[in-house]
Design a protein around this motif. Structure first.
Motif, PDB file in Angstrom:
ATOM      1  N   ASP A 119       0.849  -1.182   0.000  1.00  0.00           N
ATOM      2  CA  ASP A 119       0.000   0.000   0.000  1.00  0.00           C
ATOM      3  C   ASP A 119       0.891   1.241   0.000  1.00  0.00           C
ATOM      4  OD1 ASP A 119      -2.960   1.012   0.693  1.00  0.00           O
ATOM      5  OD2 ASP A 119      -1.505   2.228   1.785  1.00  0.00           O
ATOM      6  N   VAL A 120       0.531   2.274  -0.786  1.00  0.00           N
ATOM      7  CA  VAL A 120       1.363   3.475  -0.865  1.00  0.00           C
ATOM      8  C   VAL A 120       1.392   4.222   0.464  1.00  0.00           C
ATOM      9  CG1 VAL A 120       1.091   3.799  -3.333  1.00  0.00           C
ATOM     10  CG2 VAL A 120      -0.569   4.827  -1.762  1.00  0.00           C
ATOM     11  N   GLY A 121       0.569   3.801   1.412  1.00  0.00           N
ATOM     12  CA  GLY A 121       0.644   4.378   2.741  1.00  0.00           C
ATOM     13  C   GLY A 121       2.008   4.194   3.375  1.00  0.00           C
ATOM     14  N   ALA A 122       2.723   3.139   2.983  1.00  0.00           N
ATOM     15  CA  ALA A 122       4.070   2.921   3.513  1.00  0.00           C
ATOM     16  C   ALA A 122       5.010   4.031   3.061  1.00  0.00           C
ATOM     17  CB  ALA A 122       4.601   1.564   3.049  1.00  0.00           C
ATOM     18  N   VAL A 123       4.854   4.467   1.813  1.00  0.00           N
ATOM     19  CA  VAL A 123       5.660   5.572   1.299  1.00  0.00           C
ATOM     20  C   VAL A 123       5.272   6.871   2.003  1.00  0.00           C
ATOM     21  CG1 VAL A 123       6.263   6.904  -0.761  1.00  0.00           C
ATOM     22  CG2 VAL A 123       5.902   4.432  -0.931  1.00  0.00           C
TER      23      VAL A 123
END
Length: 502
Positions: free
Chosen positions: A199-203
């Motif tokens: 998930d781009v939430g990690a970025v």
């Protein structure tokens, strides 16, 4: 958005710009003031308010501490202030609630805000933070793996590397890249989308913890996920959502058009690599009968909401398409030197009124070296052949690495310059160094002579994020140690296909 008429106006004056004596000492001698051993002493700041003295001596900031940048309100009195029209002295800025609220004569602002203790930044420049218009935040662990490789390496290096990431390593890669960017004077980075199966939430977590502003893309080549991503980050103070399709061949034309329309409606940008390598141009000609940029125009996906990455192989007619459509590109000169087939003709684009920012492409997070590379690449690729001794001059590259990049990312109203109402994203740069002594034209000197080790402070959204190269409120050294251990494990897991030298 950057007004194209203003870009053309700036471009038309480049050929006549020579050394103007507008550097620290040349400029100051023309307007009066006392020039001391370490530079200048701004009049009107040494009054009853007794500002903090941040004058440097032997490379140190005497009296200047991180605490001077804490709190919701600060009155900053730099020796020089880099405004859109150039450097000026005798000015102060009021930062309040994460924004520049007032900019004006130091004496007037000090008198009007006697409740504040002015922070005097003698020997320092206050300038906008650099804006990286094209980055790949989840490629941090593989940068050195791209050295000496054939130009089109996304299939052999970047895709395997990102596919080998998990939530932890993607987060760590992004935070490491954000720290490097801050150390290089960037206050904003644009991530062009990750192929990592996370998930781009990690970025977002990595960049938010580091404290950098991020234009965060989600790759939507399948035609799904776009609305949810745009809504997820709406209104976030540091994360600005964007959509991405890696290259035009990755998605059907109707998906690209739908995504472009979605971005236009949401006020976001569509990030897409175009005309970067000869192989990609030829694949496009064979598959759809048009070059990548011309194909985007053909399907109606080229407009002010479009940010094309690289665009190193443009025909004159494609440059005209960019100018007429209002689309922007990211000029990535270091990427051209490291792995490119060409150099985008940025000075021609400026003359034609094409909007463009400057990006690192994840090569190295150093704003001063980026603008130096931008000017040098133009000189070697185009200027020498035409006898152009100016090649955009210093102001072009500083402008396009700050306000121009912000505009290309759709953040022209948010950041990129020191102006009332915009985010307080700025650098405090030490000017009392041998490299800038004597000084005659500061903008040229910042492009060719300045270094990131001169950056004393990096402030994003009014919050101090970096102090002499390291974060003041979290352990950057521990992050580096953790990345040094995990990075090689990711590279081994990726099984990269490198061409080794004979």
């Amino acid at each position: 958005m950057y007004a194209r008429t203003e870009v053309r106006k700036q471009a038309s004056g480049l050929a006549n710009e020579q050394h103007s004596g507008f550097g620290r000492r040349g400029f100051l001698a023309g307007v009066g003031g006392v020039i001391g051993a370490s530079g200048i002493d701004a009049p009107g700041t040494a009054d009853a308010a007794a500002p903090h003295d941040a004058r440097t001596k032997n490379g140190t900031d005497n009296g200047l501490r991180p605490a001077h940048f804490h709190g919701t309100r600060q009155l900053l009195v730099p020796e020089l202030l880099l405004l859109p029209d150039g450097p000026v002295r005798g000015q102060a800025v009021l930062v309040d609630g994460g924004k520049f609220r007032t900019i004006g004569p130091a004496e007037q602002l000090i008198a009007a805000h006697r409740d504040l203790q002015p922070v005097r930044l003698d020997g320092h420049l206050l300038m906008p933070g650099f804006v990286d218009a094209h980055h790949h935040l989840t490629q941090s662990f593989g940068k050195a793996q791209s050295f000496g490789q054939p130009s089109e390496i996304f299939k052999t290096v970047w895709e395997p590397l990102e596919h080998a990431l998990d939530e932890e390593s993607a987060y760590l890669s992004a935070k490491l890249a954000a720290l490097e960017a801050l150390r290089g004077g960037f206050t904003t980075v644009a991530d062009a989308g990750t192929r990592a199966p996370v998930d781009v939430g990690a970025v977002a977590k990595g960049t938010e913890e580091a404290g950098i502003r991020c234009v965060l893309s989600k790759i939507v080549s399948t035609g799904t996920g776009g609305p949810a991503h745009l809504a997820r980050w709406e209104g976030h103070p540091l994360i600005h959502p964007s959509l991405a399709i890696a290259v035009p061949e990755d998605a059907p034309g109707e998906v690209i058009k739908k995504t472009a329309d979605m971005c236009a409606e949401a006020g976001a940008v569509l990030q897409i690599h175009v005309n970067e390598h000869l192989a990609s141009v030829e694949r496009s000609l064979k598959s759809v009968g048009r070059r990548p940029l011309a194909y985007l125009h053909h399907i109606g996906a080229l407009g002010p909401h479009t940010l094309g990455a690289h665009a190193t192989l443009l025909t004159p007619s494609e440059m005209r398409l960019l100018a007429d459509s209002g689309a922007a590109i990211s000029y990535n000169p270091v990427a051209s030197a490291w792995k490119g087939n060409g150099v985008a003709h940025a000075t021609m684009l400026a003359a034609m009124g094409v909007r463009f920012g400057m990006g690192t492409d994840g090569t190295r997070g150093d704003g001063f070296r980026l603008v130096d590379a931008g000017e040098t690449a133009q000189r070697l690729a185009y200027g020498m052949a035409s006898g152009d001794s100016v090649c955009g001059a210093g102001r072009t590259w500083l402008t396009h690495a700050t306000a121009g990049s912000a505009d290309a990312l759709g953040l022209g109203k948010v950041t990129g310059e020191i102006a009332a109402g915009k985010a307080a994203d700025f650098l405090v740069v030490n000017l009392d160094v041998p490299e800038l002594t004597p000084s005659y034209d500061l903008r040229w000197e910042l492009v060719r002579l300045a270094n990131r080790d001169q950056i004393a402070a990096v402030v994003v959204n009014g919050t101090l994020r970096l102090w002499h190269g390291w974060p003041p409120d979290w352990d950057g050294h521990a992050l580096v140690a953790r990345a040094a251990k995990l990075g090689p494990e990711v590279v081994r897991r990726a099984k990269l296909q490198r061409v080794e030298p004979v």
